[in-house]
Design a protein around this motif. Structure first.
Motif: not given
Length: 191
Positions: A12-14, A57-58, A79-80, A129-130
């Motif tokens: 998720y990018g976290v 999300s952050g 913010v991830w 879009v990831s």
């Protein structure tokens, strides 16, 4: 094969980074969100049999988020990813009750067009879009943010609200839920 919290959250990018705490959330029996910091111990735990696990999300200021409070805008340091929550009922211009009454086969028949509309609308705003997750009666479309920009929390929050307004105006309906435009504090389901 065992999948860990960290592997899933990273998708998720976290990030786990010094000076910032990423937050895992579970909804307690009382219906309240219960927070846990994504520590090394939590991150290495298997996620396989877990249900109803969410991630913020952050990233937050260390020590600012406790078990039941602190996941607030003032405590967000990074913010991830940007979460775009798209509801199938809005896309189909049907009531939620009517969508919930659809069979899974009927829902599945709408998903390709729904996914194309949602991802296409986000890409039309110049955003990558990831990831896309099917949420049961909708889609969560994610856009990861570059680490170098992720600390611009106020600007990101304002930009997310603007982008959602533009997407919905172009679509002519609420393709993206405007209630989900809280950058950093928004939680989304991991499993």
């Amino acid at each position: 094969m065992s999948v860990t919290f960290a592997e899933t959250a990273t998708r998720y990018g976290v990030l786990m980074q010094s000076g910032v705490e990423s937050i895992i959330v579970r909804i307690g029996e009382d219906g309240r969100p219960k927070h846990r910091v994504l520590t090394d111990r939590v991150a290495s735990a298997a996620l396989n049999d877990q249900v109803d696990v969410y991630v913020a999300s952050g990233g937050f200021s260390p020590g600012s988020v406790t078990e039941y409070q602190g996941r607030s805008k003032t405590n967000v340091k990074r913010v991830w990813f940007l979460p775009f929550d798209c509801d199938l009922a809005d896309f189909l211009t049907m009531s939620k009750a009517d969508v919930y009454a659809l069979s899974q086969e009927e829902i599945d028949s709408y998903l390709p067009d729904f996914m194309e509309a949602a991802t296409g609308a986000i890409r039309a705003q110049g955003l990558p879009v990831s990831g896309v997750e099917y949420t049961g009666h909708g889609l969560l479309v994610r856009t990861r943010l570059a680490f170098v920009d992720s600390d611009r929390v106020t600007e990101i929050d304002a930009a997310l609200k603007t982008v959602v307004k533009r997407i919905n105006a172009a679509a002519g309906f609420a393709l993206v839920d405007t209630a989900g435009t809280d950058a950093g504090t928004r939680i989304v389901r991991l499993v």
